[in-house]
Motif scaffolding. Sequence first.
Motif, PDB file in Angstrom:
ATOM      1  N   HIS A   1      19.514 -18.810  36.714  1.00  0.00           N
ATOM      2  CA  HIS A   1      20.725 -18.426  35.978  1.00  0.00           C
ATOM      3  C   HIS A   1      20.759 -18.984  34.545  1.00  0.00           C
ATOM      4  O   HIS A   1      21.839 -19.215  33.991  1.00  0.00           O
TER       5      HIS A   1
ATOM      6  N   ARG B   1      16.762 -14.978  37.655  1.00  0.00           N
ATOM      7  CA  ARG B   1      18.044 -14.313  37.336  1.00  0.00           C
ATOM      8  C   ARG B   1      18.562 -14.786  35.981  1.00  0.00           C
ATOM      9  O   ARG B   1      19.689 -15.292  35.845  1.00  0.00           O
ATOM     10  N   ILE B   2      17.700 -14.632  34.964  1.00  0.00           N
ATOM     11  CA  ILE B   2      18.029 -15.076  33.609  1.00  0.00           C
ATOM     12  C   ILE B   2      18.852 -13.999  32.908  1.00  0.00           C
ATOM     13  O   ILE B   2      18.651 -12.808  33.141  1.00  0.00           O
ATOM     14  N   ARG B   3      19.775 -14.431  32.058  1.00  0.00           N
ATOM     15  CA  ARG B   3      20.487 -13.494  31.190  1.00  0.00           C
ATOM     16  C   ARG B   3      20.022 -13.695  29.755  1.00  0.00           C
ATOM     17  O   ARG B   3      20.091 -14.807  29.231  1.00  0.00           O
ATOM     18  N   LEU B   4      19.535 -12.622  29.134  1.00  0.00           N
ATOM     19  CA  LEU B   4      19.192 -12.642  27.714  1.00  0.00           C
ATOM     20  C   LEU B   4      20.236 -11.812  26.988  1.00  0.00           C
ATOM     21  O   LEU B   4      20.491 -10.676  27.367  1.00  0.00           O
ATOM     22  N   GLN B   5      20.833 -12.383  25.963  1.00  0.00           N
ATOM     23  CA  GLN B   5      21.879 -11.667  25.228  1.00  0.00           C
ATOM     24  C   GLN B   5      21.573 -11.700  23.739  1.00  0.00           C
ATOM     25  O   GLN B   5      21.564 -12.785  23.137  1.00  0.00           O
TER      26      GLN B   5
END
Lengths: 335, 335
Positions: free
Chosen positions: B239, B270-274
Amino acid sequence: MAWKTRAWTLIDRPDGLPKREHFALHDFDDPPLCEAEVRVRNLWLTVGPAMRVRMSAQTRGYLPPFALGRPMEGWAIGEVVASKTQALAEGDLVMHQHGLRDYSQGPAAGFEKLPKPGPPPHHYLNALGSTGYTAYVGLLHIGEPRPGETMFVSGAAGAVGSTAVQIGKALGLTVVGSAGGETKRRLLLDLGADAAIDYRSPGPLTEKLAAAAPQGIDIYIDNVGGEHLDAALAAARPHARFAMSGMISSYNRDQARDVMHHLNRIVTQRIRLQGYLPFADHVEGLGPFREQMWSWIEAGRVRPLQTIWDGLEHVPTVIEELFAGGFTGKPLIRI
Amino acid sequence: MAWKTRAWTLIDRPDGLPKREHFALHDFDDPPLCEAEVRVRNLWLTVGPAMRVRMSAQTRGYLPPFALGRPMEGWAIGEVVASKTQALAEGDLVMHQHGLRDYSQGPAAGFEKLPKPGPPPHHYLNALGSTGYTAYVGLLHIGEPRPGETMFVSGAAGAVGSTAVQIGKALGLTVVGSAGGETKRRLLLDLGADAAIDYRSPGPLTEKLAAAAPQGIDIYIDNVGGEHLDAALAAARPHARFAMSGMISSYNRDQARDVMHHLNRIVTQRIRLQGYLPFADHVEGLGPFREQMWSWIEAGRVRPLQTIWDGLEHVPTVIEELFAGGFTGKPLIRI
C-alpha cells in the motif's frame, strides 16, 4: 481411517512458459480428520495466471512458491463428505483454495459455505468469485466511472477482462477491448464492446488504441502490463484511473523487463495507477458485489464467459493453454 | 509610449541537454498598456526542469512549446511600475509567470499581489511557491503519511526534493534521500535525512535503496522517474503511495525510454502511483499551505535551499547547470 486423494503436483519449475511435463498427478494418503476439520469431494476446479508466480523458486507475489512434489493449490468448489465441525454438514456446498485435486480437507475456516439452492455453483469460480470481483473492484472502486467515460480493457477475452467489458457496458461506458487474434476480437464485439483490438495484428499497439479510442481513455483495467500498459498511458486522458490486478506479460520471466515510452504521462495527465488484490484488500465488499453481479447475470447483462473441461486429468493442458491464449473466459474443470 | 525590455529567447531547440548556445538575449519594444494591464520591473527570476519540455517542438506536457525567437516564460517576482487597474498600484509586489526578462507586462489577472510587508519575496519562488507546494501536496495530499512510516525522495538536493525531506522530518517520518555526488549526499544528512544515497556511486540503485531503507518505503516523492522509480517500486511496502510530479530523467530525450524491472510490484504490493501538477489540480489549498509553510520556516523546521545568481545574463548558465546537477536547491536570479 485414511483416504486416498489424487492431486496435481509441480515436479519441475518452468523457465518460461509452463508445459505439461512440469506437472504430475500423484496419489496421496490423507490423514484422519482432526477436530473442526472437513473433507470435501471437489466438483469444479480452476486455474489462473497468478499461479505461474508460485511455480518459481522465488515468488515476486504475496503467496509462497509451490513446493516440488507436493499438491498445488487452487480455487475449487466441492461437497462436504465428512465433517468434524458444527459449521458444515455432509452435503454442504463449499468454495475453497485447496484445489487441483479430487478431494480436499482441512480446517473448516478455509471452506466457505455456498447457498443451496442458489446460483449454479461454477459461477462462484468465475463471475461471482475472485474473477468477477477483480473486474468489479477495478471498475467500480478504483475506476470510479463517470457517465460518458471511456474504458480500455486488456486481456478482454479472458476471465477478468470479459467480465469487465460487460460490467462497463451495463454501466453505460464506452468500452474498448484488446485480445489476441481475429476470433477473439470479434468475440469482444459480441460481448458488447464498442471497439475491439487484435493486439497480434501488425503495427504498434499505441496506434491501434489511438484509432479505437480517438477520444482517449479515462479508465484502464489491466491484467497484462507491458506494452498494453504503455499504450494505455499514451492514450490516457487527464485524471485517468488505471486499475492494475495482474501483469501476465511478466509472469513467465524470472527477470521482468518492460521497455516503457510513456511513463512521463503519469505526471502530465495526472494519472492514478492503483495495484490491487481484491481478496487481500476489499474482502468486506464481497456480499454486496455478489448480489449486484447475480442480478446482472439473471438480467442477461453479464453472460459469464467460460471454457469447460471434463476430468481431473486436463489440469496441465489447461495451464499450458492459459498462457498460450488457447481459450476464452474462465477455465473450469469439472470432475 | 513604448518601453524597452530585455528578454531571453530560445533560438534553437536542444536535442538532448540544453546549452547556452540555444538561447539569446534580445531587446523588445513593449506596447503601451491597455485597460486592466500592468507593467512590472522584475526583481527575482527562476527556472525549473519542466521548462525543458517546452523547448521541444512537440511538448508531451500540458503547456505549449516555446516559439523560436520569442521571449520564454518562467516564474518571477517583481514590482509594479505602471498600472491601468484598480487592483494593483505602483510599488505593489507581484508574482507571475511572464519572467526570464527584466520587465513583464500583461492583464492584471496574471499577476498575484504578494503581502508587503511579508516574508522575503524570493521565498515565493521557492518554499512558498510552486516548489514548496509540489513537495507539500505530494507528501500531505498524495503521500497521506502515517506515524512511523518511511519516505524516499529522489532529486533530494533539488528544490522540490530538499523541501520534501525537511517537511518529512517536521512530520516525524523516517526520510531517505537520493542525490548525485558525495557533497550532495552529505547535504541531505545536514537537512535531516536519516539516510542518504549518492546515486552516482558504483552499484545498482535498487541495492543502495535496500541498504538505506531495509524496512522498505511507504511514500515516494518522485520528480526523477526512470531508474529511481524502478528502485522505489522494488523497495515499496504494501500500500505504498508514490507522488509523481516530474520525470527529469525523460525531459532531455525526444523519445523517452525507460527499462523497468519491477512494475509488477504495483500489483503485488498494491501500490498507488499518482501523477499531479499542484497548480493545475490543487490550487484551492494554496492559502493554508503558505501559512503552514511560513510557520515551519519561521520555526527553523524548513530552511529553504537555494542558489542565487546576480544578473539577467546568467539565465542560460542556470538552465545548463540545472540539468547537469550543478547546484543545490532552487535557482534564483536576482536582477
